[in-house]
Write an enzyme that holds these catalytic residues in place. Structure first.
Site, short mmCIF file in Angstrom:
data_model
loop_
_atom_site.label_atom_id
_atom_site.label_comp_id
_atom_site.label_asym_id
_atom_site.label_seq_id
_atom_site.Cartn_x
_atom_site.Cartn_y
_atom_site.Cartn_z
N GLU A 156 37.98 -3.41 49.67
CA GLU A 156 38.65 -3.29 48.37
C GLU A 156 40.17 -3.19 48.48
OE1 GLU A 156 36.55 -0.34 45.81
OE2 GLU A 156 34.84 -0.94 47.05
N HIS A 179 42.03 -5.03 50.53
CA HIS A 179 42.47 -6.43 50.48
C HIS A 179 42.34 -7.00 49.06
CE1 HIS A 179 40.97 -6.08 54.76
NE2 HIS A 179 42.20 -6.51 54.95
N LYS A 185 48.70 1.20 53.69
CA LYS A 185 47.99 1.90 54.75
C LYS A 185 48.69 1.61 56.09
CE LYS A 185 43.62 2.34 57.05
NZ LYS A 185 43.73 1.12 57.89
N SER A 206 38.86 -2.19 57.56
CA SER A 206 37.83 -3.05 58.14
C SER A 206 37.13 -2.35 59.29
CB SER A 206 38.45 -4.36 58.64
OG SER A 206 39.15 -5.00 57.59
#
Lengths: 282, 282
Positions: free
Chosen positions: A35, A37, A149, A186
């Site tokens: 989410e 990305h 992030k 990821s």
């Protein structure tokens, strides 16, 4: 949506679109979309005529003992997500296509790299800068979207764009989190169940530090100690770093003021996780 | 012709022109224009909608003991020449405008630099690559024109464009010579009268080497010895190098075949001169 694996085809397409006055929003990723990305893609979709998403796990930015081989990949799932988010072009080159021969030229990042992730990942940001310089040429973006992030990456990219005069607007986008606060990544898929539970302490400790700061604490060391203690007592994670620096300069500060970042990295069994808060006191 | 000293204004102008589908021919120079530069401008004028000439003596590509301070400059003369050749935009930034703060990112050239001029000018091609990466972003050229006199530079730029995927066509242009064969150079003006006379030996020795090759000689060492002997006996110049290498790879060859370069550099009293022949045997 068109999937384009070839550099020349991708470049010809965007040059043609730009010659017609179209703006291009670019979201560079290493795939295995989450989410975080998708929030970048949504923003790019809102602000540009065309959206290009790239998926490329860049070997140049992984160290010899890092997780290039085990970095999660799922192209069919990514393709479906990209399509459903309204991406126009999915640039999906092979390593061979991006680096057909050993490069005669590389980028070296001279600043903002000897702290945070850069300290334990020598050469990482040189690899990031080199692949982004290439991708900026191949995709010719009007705006490029990066998640906060990877806050050090955002700081390095800001320097790259400014100092090499790329005509690209950098758009940093807020961190997206799971319901319990864990920053989307990821790599989260590689967490063991017990580590996944404990990993919530990263965000929790940042929140606690912010609370203490809101109550008037201005000493960086006090906040760092507090975070360190929480992580150590509430998880079996091994701390890589906890740092508090000016942002985006990434220089040490003696007292909390202006814009700064509290950032941390913690090793769990199979995964190293990062998180940060960028805060401002005026 | 418009003279533009500001990076942002130059970039906005060309991005606007490119969004209208215009092609841009770019001639990057350090100024003090001579017929060699004018031949680049003429070719750019023929092949593009717009021509951008830049004049910038780039401190990054001069070593601490080199001639940055004494490099010849004459802006008013250059401006008149550019105007008469039909240049559309003359980009003329200050050092402060190009490098407002110490760069956080630089380019490092990994290949083709440990020979010829690169050997005696450490960091020179890193400085060339860094300023060209910036200029390519600022000017957004469709085609970029470079003189073959700086043959190693052409080889390095070829690598830069290919490896970083710049959407720029490299156009190398033949050396322009004085009536007696001396290659045109901005630095020729600094030659003492006696040195100027002797300097003709550079071209003469290359011609002699080519003649011997045409007669069947295939041994690189034989040609190098011949050139060395001619320069030593016919001038008081101090030889920096005489090299014979594959082109554009710039690797040593044991026998004359394929495409190769014979290049030389000779120090006179105030000036170091270079010259070369690029030849092919199939």
């Amino acid at each position: 949506m068109r999937v384009i694996p070839a550099v020349k085809e991708m470049q010809a397409e965007v040059l043609n679109q730009k010659a017609q006055g179209k703006s291009i929003g670019f979201v560079p990723t290493m795939g295995f979309l989450h989410e975080g990305h998708l929030s970048l893609i949504k923003k790019a979709r809102e602000e540009n005529d065309l959206v290009v998403l790239s998926i490329f796990v860049n070997p140049l930015q992984f160290g010899p003992n890092e997780d290039f081989a085990t970095y999660p990949r799922d192209f069919e799932r990514d393709r479906a997500l990209a399509e459903s988010e309204g991406v126009d072009f999915l640039f999906y080159p092979s390593v061979e296509e991006m680096y057909p021969n050993p490069s005669s030229v590389t980028l070296v990042v001279q600043k903002r790299t000897d702290v945070l992730c850069g300290k334990s990942r020598p050469g990482h940001f040189d690899g990031v800068a080199t692949v982004l310089a290439k991708l900026f040429q191949i995709v010719q973006p009007t705006r490029a979207y990066f998640g906060k992030k990877d806050a050090q990456q955002v700081a390095v990219v800001e320097g790259l764009i400014t100092d090499l005069n790329f005509p690209v607007e950098l758009v940093p986008v807020d961190i997206v989190r799971e319901a319990d606060g864990l920053a989307k990544s990821s790599r989260n898929v590689n967490l063991l169940p017990e580590d996944r539970k404990q990993a919530v302490v990263l965000h929790k400790s940042l929140q606690q530090a912010k609370k203490v700061m809101d109550e008037g604490e201005r000493n960086p060391s006090t906040l760092i100690s507090l975070i360190k203690e929480m992580i150590t007592s509430e998880s079996s994670g091994r701390i890589d770093y906890i740092e508090l620096l000016s942002y985006p300069q990434l220089l040490p500060i003696e007292r909390l003021e202006g814009k700064f970042i509290i950032a941390l990295a913690v090793h769990f069994t199979n995964v190293r996780l990062i998180d940060n808060f960028i805060l401002e006191i005026n």
